[in-house]
Design an enzyme around this catalytic site. Structure first.
Site, short mmCIF file in Angstrom:
data_model
loop_
_atom_site.label_atom_id
_atom_site.label_comp_id
_atom_site.label_asym_id
_atom_site.label_seq_id
_atom_site.Cartn_x
_atom_site.Cartn_y
_atom_site.Cartn_z
CG ASP A 87 71.60 75.75 -34.51
OD1 ASP A 87 71.94 76.93 -34.71
OD2 ASP A 87 70.63 75.42 -33.80
N GLY A 217 66.83 82.03 -31.48
CA GLY A 217 65.86 82.10 -30.37
C GLY A 217 64.58 82.79 -30.77
CB ALA A 218 63.35 83.73 -33.94
CB SER A 262 61.22 76.37 -28.70
OG SER A 262 62.49 76.42 -28.10
#
Ligand code: G3H
Ligand code: 13P
Ligand code: ZN
Length: 314
Positions: A87, A217-218, A262
């Site tokens: 990543d 960033g989903a 996250s």
């Protein structure tokens, strides 16, 4: 080591299936035994293909040998459709290193470089990776937020639809991460009104029909986990993620890889904080890590089922 020796696959077939089936494959980040265990348990329970994502900082944290030991210990079979993906690789050297270790997919993130330099570096990575049958993702446009331990972007810039055909043709990459309003970390939106730019996504998809697109960033930043953290000694005021209805909508388009880190961190941390608050005398890590693993497995299952649409797609 060849990735196939670990039972891993590259992303070629999983993306083709995802585009044809109008769903997305989740890329979940891991960085130790507990997080790898949680992701694999969710993939196996839901019969979902999954991309195990390790960032440069996660690689450094685990160390090459420990990472390989964990992957070997996971006893992955090729029919499980599991890829091991670098990543946000930032250089050709890092990508080569990951491929030599046994990664089946790499991301070269040269999105902060000028367009021509991004093309040049992404092309070099694609040339090397394809000799080893490894898939390559590149990025056009920039996301705001904390991307890794060293990189924080204050500003985002949407991907320009006019650039995508030239970029994909000249680099030869297999998938493209685009910027349409998502951002890294737990503080993505100031209000519920901020939404993803589906107009740009549609324009890009029109230019590149059937080409795999990627959403970074989903995370949707589940309020229940944020509340649990805050009620048990944490301080995450104003955390807000991407709207789940919009993520579901994106998953049905050419977006066939959706990156989530996250949400997993929040679920894990909520488990640790809650257990320790309820049992202040506890000091056996196994006792507070087990609920953390269970929470993380649950969030992966939930997103596979209700956002990605990848349940039972093996
Ligand atoms: O987008 C990047 C991931 O959230 C990885 O973050 O470098 O802290 O592992 P990390
Ligand atoms: P989140 O911070 O939204 O989970 O994004 C993760 C990501 O894009 C990893 O590459
Ligand atoms: Zn990312």
């Amino acid at each position: 080591m060849k990735y196939s020796d670990f039972g891993l696959v590259n992303t070629e077939k999983m993306f083709a299936n995802a585009i044809a089936g109008h769903y997305a494959v989740p890329a979940f980040n891991f960085y130790n035994m507990e997080t790898l265990t949680a992701i694999l348990a969710a993939a196996r329970k839901t019969h979902s293909p999954v991309i195990l994502a390790a960032s440069e900082s996660a690689l450094k944290y685990m160390g090459d040998d420990m990472l390989l030991g964990l992957i070997a210990g996971a006893c992955i079979a090729p029919n499980e459709q599991i890829a091991l993906h670098l990543d946000h690789g930032h250089s050709l050297d890092t990508c080569i290193h990951a491929i030599e270790l046994g990664f089946s997919s790499v991301m070269i993130d040269a999105s902060k470089l000028p367009f021509k330099e991004n093309i040049k570096l992404s092309h070099e990575v694609a040339k090397y990776a394809h000799r080893h049958n490894v898939s390559v993702e590149a990025e056009l446009g920039t996301l705001a937020g904390i991307e890794d331990e060293n990189t924080k972007s204050e500003k985002s810039s949407y991907t320009r639809p006019a650039d995508v055909i030239e970029f994909v043709k000249r680099t030869g990459v297999d998938s493209l991460a685009i910027a349409i309003g998502t951002s890294h970390g737990a503080y993505k939106r100031k209000s519920d009104d901020e939404s993803l730019c589906f107009d740009i996504l549609n324009q890009i998809a029109k230019q590149l029909p059937d080409f795999p697109l990627v959403l970074h960033g989903a995370s949707n930043v589940p309020p229940a986990y944020v509340d649990t953290i805050n009620h048990n000694g944490g301080k995450l005021r104003g955390a807000r993620g991407i709207d789940t209805t919009q993520l579901k909508r994106a998953a049905k388009t050419n977006i066939c890889k959706i990156n989530v880190d996250s949400d997993l961190r929040l679920a894990f941390t909520a488990g640790v904080r809650e257990t320790l608050k309820q049992n202040p005398a506890e000091f056996n890590p196994r006792e507070y890590l087990s609920p953390a693993i269970a929470n993380m497995t649950a969030v992966c299952i939930d997103e596979i089922t209700h956002i990605m649409g990848s349940k039972n797609k093996i």
